[in-house]
Design a protein around this motif. Sequence first.
Motif, PDB file in Angstrom:
ATOM      1  N   LEU A 259      25.612 -18.022   8.555  1.00 54.06           N
ATOM      2  CA  LEU A 259      24.371 -18.274   7.811  1.00 54.06           C
ATOM      3  C   LEU A 259      23.158 -18.235   8.736  1.00 54.06           C
ATOM      4  O   LEU A 259      22.098 -17.739   8.345  1.00 54.06           O
ATOM      5  CB  LEU A 259      24.467 -19.627   7.099  1.00 54.06           C
ATOM      6  N   SER A 429      26.944 -20.516   0.252  1.00 58.94           N
ATOM      7  CA  SER A 429      26.761 -20.969   1.631  1.00 58.94           C
ATOM      8  C   SER A 429      27.407 -22.336   1.797  1.00 58.94           C
ATOM      9  O   SER A 429      27.180 -23.240   0.991  1.00 58.94           O
ATOM     10  CB  SER A 429      25.269 -21.030   1.981  1.00 58.94           C
ATOM     11  N   LEU A 434      27.930 -18.070   5.294  1.00 59.33           N
ATOM     12  CA  LEU A 434      27.628 -17.427   4.023  1.00 59.33           C
ATOM     13  C   LEU A 434      28.883 -16.680   3.591  1.00 59.33           C
ATOM     14  O   LEU A 434      29.326 -15.746   4.257  1.00 59.33           O
ATOM     15  CB  LEU A 434      26.450 -16.464   4.183  1.00 59.33           C
TER      16      LEU A 434
END
Length: 465
Positions: A259, A429, A434
């Motif tokens: 992420l 997420s 992610l």
Amino acid sequence: MQTYERLSFLDTSFLALESRTTHMHVASLGLFDAGPMRDANGGIDIERIRAYVGSRLHLIPRYRQRLAFVPIERHPVWVDDEHFDLEYHVRHTSLPKPGTPEQLLDLAGRVLSQQLDRSKPMWELWVVEGLEDDRFAVISKVHHCMIDGMAGVELMAVLLGMAPTSDIEDAPPFKPRPIPDGAELVVRETARRAGRFLSALRSVRQATGDLQAVTLEVARRLRAISYSLGSGWLSPAAKTPLNGTIGPNRRFATLDMPLQDVKDIKNKLGGTVNDAVLAIVAGAVRRYLKRSGAERDGAPFRVMAPVSVRPPGGQTVSGNHVAMWLAELPIDEPDPKERFRLVAEETLKLKDTDQALGASLLVQLSSGAPITLVALGTRLAASARPFNMTVTNIPGPQFPIYLLESEMMGQYPLVPLWRSHGLGIALFSYAGTLMWGFNGDLDIMEDITEFVRCIEESFDELKQL
């Protein structure tokens, strides 16, 4: 006392969209640490999981309700299921050795190819043991008429905890409310419509005290509806190899992405995480279509991106509170930096023109239509193919969560395929990662792993800017 709840127009539309080949359940594939959940024989303790799920169902009453229909108008309503059977909904299966990720994805594809039974509460949890690396999986299926993406996150908060625990609380006994007969449904629905009319009259009288404010708000809403209609709902999107006649069978694929790397892209180029996601998808579609060698017409390539329109404080775990953006992706642009700029410009325009509000108002304006017109209109909209695929990005907790003592290691969401859509993309997420879930039609997306590679390459291209 009223013993049923009427489905909203949007919830009803997800029922109307469903066909033999178009399954309208949302789903997810969760991975968990198996060690704390083993029984004395070394397997996953399914009875303990069932007991825990059963202890939480009083917090999500929709999960013990089934559909019924108002006579004559045939509008669906929720009623308590007097024959609710937890064992039917929480299922148990195992992979053959060695329990590889590929075997799990094949199983998930088969489970996700099966429609939910409308005569029962429309959800299933499949607990899957036998995975390598000492893990087990939970495949969750819930009909889209019950929840949207954000409601799914809140549902996760009900079933999963922020700390490991062995406690299973005693739940209050389930006492199903009496199911109303046809005559009662007709009488109550007639009274409800009369009440809505009187309420509308009172609202008009109250509004006359501030006519200028009302006029400005009406003008704003009319503009939002106009912009929403003009965003592409009335014209077909491009014809591509990703679109075609779909069948009932599905493939499922997953991908992990740091992420922070995605945040670094948006920090470097401006915009949002969602802009970065759409730019990655645009680059992947461009690559995939070029490699397929197939020609497409000059129509725009559009994605539908659900946007939450929940009112502040509207914390409910059931029903849909979303509007639908249509975003045109610049798949003809070869420069990744310019592609990102165009995506960010497109999403900013969607925000500035209140298109989430416009789409939501269009749903509200249609909410009084008879169920036969709802079904007809919904299917006509789907067959017109105003967009090429769905891309939805759902924020989740950035810390570990647990099913009893078992830590969740991953969660990969699934968005249903609309008619003529060979691929849908959903993201979640969680704990710094992610997580991408790719739902593909078995025939159209024979090479779904190639599309996943295109996503990785598009991500790397943006990361290196």
